[in-house]
Write a protein that holds these residues in place. Structure first.
Motif, short mmCIF file in Angstrom:
data_model
loop_
_atom_site.label_atom_id
_atom_site.label_comp_id
_atom_site.label_asym_id
_atom_site.label_seq_id
_atom_site.Cartn_x
_atom_site.Cartn_y
_atom_site.Cartn_z
N GLU A 31 0.84 -1.19 0.00
CA GLU A 31 0.00 0.00 0.00
C GLU A 31 0.87 1.25 0.00
OE1 GLU A 31 -3.79 1.83 2.42
OE2 GLU A 31 -2.99 -0.12 2.97
N ASP A 32 0.77 2.05 -1.05
CA ASP A 32 1.49 3.32 -1.20
C ASP A 32 3.01 3.20 -1.25
OD1 ASP A 32 -0.95 4.70 -1.20
OD2 ASP A 32 -0.95 4.81 0.99
N CYS A 33 3.54 2.00 -1.46
CA CYS A 33 4.99 1.85 -1.59
C CYS A 33 5.29 0.53 -2.30
CB CYS A 33 5.69 1.91 -0.24
SG CYS A 33 5.40 0.50 0.85
N PHE A 34 6.54 0.38 -2.71
CA PHE A 34 6.96 -0.91 -3.27
C PHE A 34 8.45 -1.11 -3.03
CE2 PHE A 34 7.32 2.04 -6.83
CZ PHE A 34 8.52 1.70 -7.44
N PHE A 35 8.83 -2.38 -3.07
CA PHE A 35 10.22 -2.81 -2.93
C PHE A 35 10.64 -3.37 -4.27
CE2 PHE A 35 13.08 -6.42 -2.49
CZ PHE A 35 14.11 -5.92 -1.72
N LEU A 36 11.77 -2.91 -4.79
CA LEU A 36 12.28 -3.40 -6.07
C LEU A 36 13.72 -3.86 -5.89
CD1 LEU A 36 12.19 -3.77 -9.17
CD2 LEU A 36 12.88 -1.40 -9.36
N TRP A 37 13.95 -5.13 -6.20
CA TRP A 37 15.31 -5.68 -6.16
C TRP A 37 15.72 -5.98 -7.59
CZ3 TRP A 37 17.25 -10.23 -8.08
CH2 TRP A 37 18.56 -10.55 -7.71
N VAL A 38 16.94 -5.59 -7.95
CA VAL A 38 17.49 -5.84 -9.28
C VAL A 38 18.86 -6.48 -9.09
CG1 VAL A 38 18.28 -4.79 -11.44
CG2 VAL A 38 16.34 -3.78 -10.21
N GLY A 39 19.11 -7.58 -9.77
CA GLY A 39 20.42 -8.22 -9.65
C GLY A 39 20.58 -9.37 -10.61
N ASN A 40 21.78 -9.92 -10.64
CA ASN A 40 22.01 -11.10 -11.48
C ASN A 40 22.44 -12.31 -10.66
OD1 ASN A 40 24.57 -10.12 -11.02
ND2 ASN A 40 24.93 -9.51 -13.13
N SER A 41 22.44 -12.17 -9.34
CA SER A 41 22.64 -13.30 -8.43
C SER A 41 21.89 -12.97 -7.14
CB SER A 41 24.13 -13.53 -8.16
OG SER A 41 24.68 -12.42 -7.51
N PRO A 42 21.51 -13.99 -6.36
CA PRO A 42 20.69 -13.75 -5.17
C PRO A 42 21.47 -13.12 -4.01
CG PRO A 42 21.19 -16.07 -5.36
CD PRO A 42 21.74 -15.41 -6.60
N VAL A 43 21.72 -11.80 -4.15
CA VAL A 43 22.49 -11.06 -3.15
C VAL A 43 21.74 -9.78 -2.82
CG1 VAL A 43 24.65 -9.79 -2.77
CG2 VAL A 43 24.69 -11.96 -4.00
N LEU A 44 21.69 -9.43 -1.56
CA LEU A 44 21.13 -8.16 -1.14
C LEU A 44 22.27 -7.36 -0.51
CD1 LEU A 44 18.55 -6.43 -0.81
CD2 LEU A 44 18.32 -7.42 1.46
N ALA A 45 23.02 -6.66 -1.35
CA ALA A 45 24.20 -5.95 -0.88
C ALA A 45 23.92 -4.49 -0.57
CB ALA A 45 25.32 -6.05 -1.91
N ASN A 46 22.99 -3.89 -1.27
CA ASN A 46 22.63 -2.49 -1.06
C ASN A 46 21.13 -2.37 -1.00
OD1 ASN A 46 25.20 -1.10 -1.13
ND2 ASN A 46 25.32 -1.71 -3.26
N LEU A 47 20.64 -1.50 -0.12
CA LEU A 47 19.21 -1.23 -0.02
C LEU A 47 19.03 0.22 0.39
CD1 LEU A 47 16.23 -2.15 0.07
CD2 LEU A 47 16.61 -2.75 2.47
N SER A 48 18.23 0.94 -0.39
CA SER A 48 17.94 2.34 -0.10
C SER A 48 16.45 2.55 -0.08
CB SER A 48 18.56 3.24 -1.17
OG SER A 48 19.96 3.19 -1.11
N VAL A 49 16.04 3.64 0.55
CA VAL A 49 14.64 4.02 0.57
C VAL A 49 14.55 5.49 0.19
CG1 VAL A 49 14.64 4.57 3.04
CG2 VAL A 49 12.49 4.01 1.91
N ALA A 50 13.50 5.83 -0.56
CA ALA A 50 13.28 7.22 -0.97
C ALA A 50 11.79 7.51 -0.95
CB ALA A 50 13.85 7.47 -2.36
N MET A 51 11.47 8.77 -0.68
CA MET A 51 10.06 9.19 -0.69
C MET A 51 9.99 10.67 -1.02
SD MET A 51 9.31 9.18 3.39
CE MET A 51 10.32 7.76 3.71
N CYS A 52 8.90 11.06 -1.62
CA CYS A 52 8.70 12.46 -1.97
C CYS A 52 8.38 13.27 -0.73
CB CYS A 52 7.56 12.59 -2.98
SG CYS A 52 7.96 11.83 -4.57
N SER A 53 8.72 14.54 -0.80
CA SER A 53 8.47 15.47 0.30
C SER A 53 7.85 16.74 -0.28
CB SER A 53 9.78 15.81 1.00
OG SER A 53 9.64 16.95 1.81
N ARG A 54 6.96 17.34 0.45
CA ARG A 54 6.36 18.58 -0.03
C ARG A 54 7.33 19.74 0.11
NH1 ARG A 54 2.07 19.99 4.76
NH2 ARG A 54 3.50 19.49 6.43
N PHE A 55 8.46 19.54 0.79
CA PHE A 55 9.42 20.60 1.04
C PHE A 55 10.55 20.67 0.01
CE2 PHE A 55 7.77 19.25 5.23
CZ PHE A 55 7.04 20.40 5.51
#
Length: 120
Positions: A31-55
């Motif tokens: 709901e109101d967000c999503f998680f997207l993983w992109v890779g060529n092997s099953p590794v979670l080495a980097n993870l970031s989060v971003a969201m819009c702000s009215r400021f």
């Protein structure tokens, strides 16, 4: 008063050969967000989060997991948040991030978003 039920978590996977590399994509829509993983092997080495702000016109972002010198996931999450106006968790796990490869990966994601907007 009628209660609204929260959106179920959707899972969407797809793969594409890009620049001679098989790239896998995993999307978890919430709901109101999503998680997207992109890779060529099953590794979670980097993870970031971003969201819009009215400021600020640039979405707020932070690295949650990974190498602070690698801004790929963070900038990727920012661009997706700006496009979708949703909170985005993004993990890009492609070794030797080439700008041409990343452009093609983003193009492929945009195609998938246009085809299956309900998954994002």
């Amino acid at each position: 008063m009628m209660e609204l039920s929260p959106r179920a978590i959707t899972v969407h996977n797809f793969s594409e050969r890009i620049c001679e590399q098989l790239v896998h994509f995993h999307v978890m829509g919430m709901e109101d967000c999503f998680f997207l993983w992109v890779g060529n092997s099953p590794v979670l080495a980097n993870l970031s989060v971003a969201m819009c702000s009215r400021f600020d016109s640039v979405p707020l972002s932070t690295l949650v997991l990974g190498d602070t010198s690698d801004m790929t996931s963070t900038s990727f999450a920012q661009r997706l948040a700006k496009k979708t106006k949703k909170q985005v968790f993004a993990s890009v796990n492609i070794p030797n991030n080439e700008s041409q490869l990343m452009l093609l990966i983003e193009k492929r994601i945009r195609q998938e978003m246009d085809t299956f907007p309900e998954k994002f």
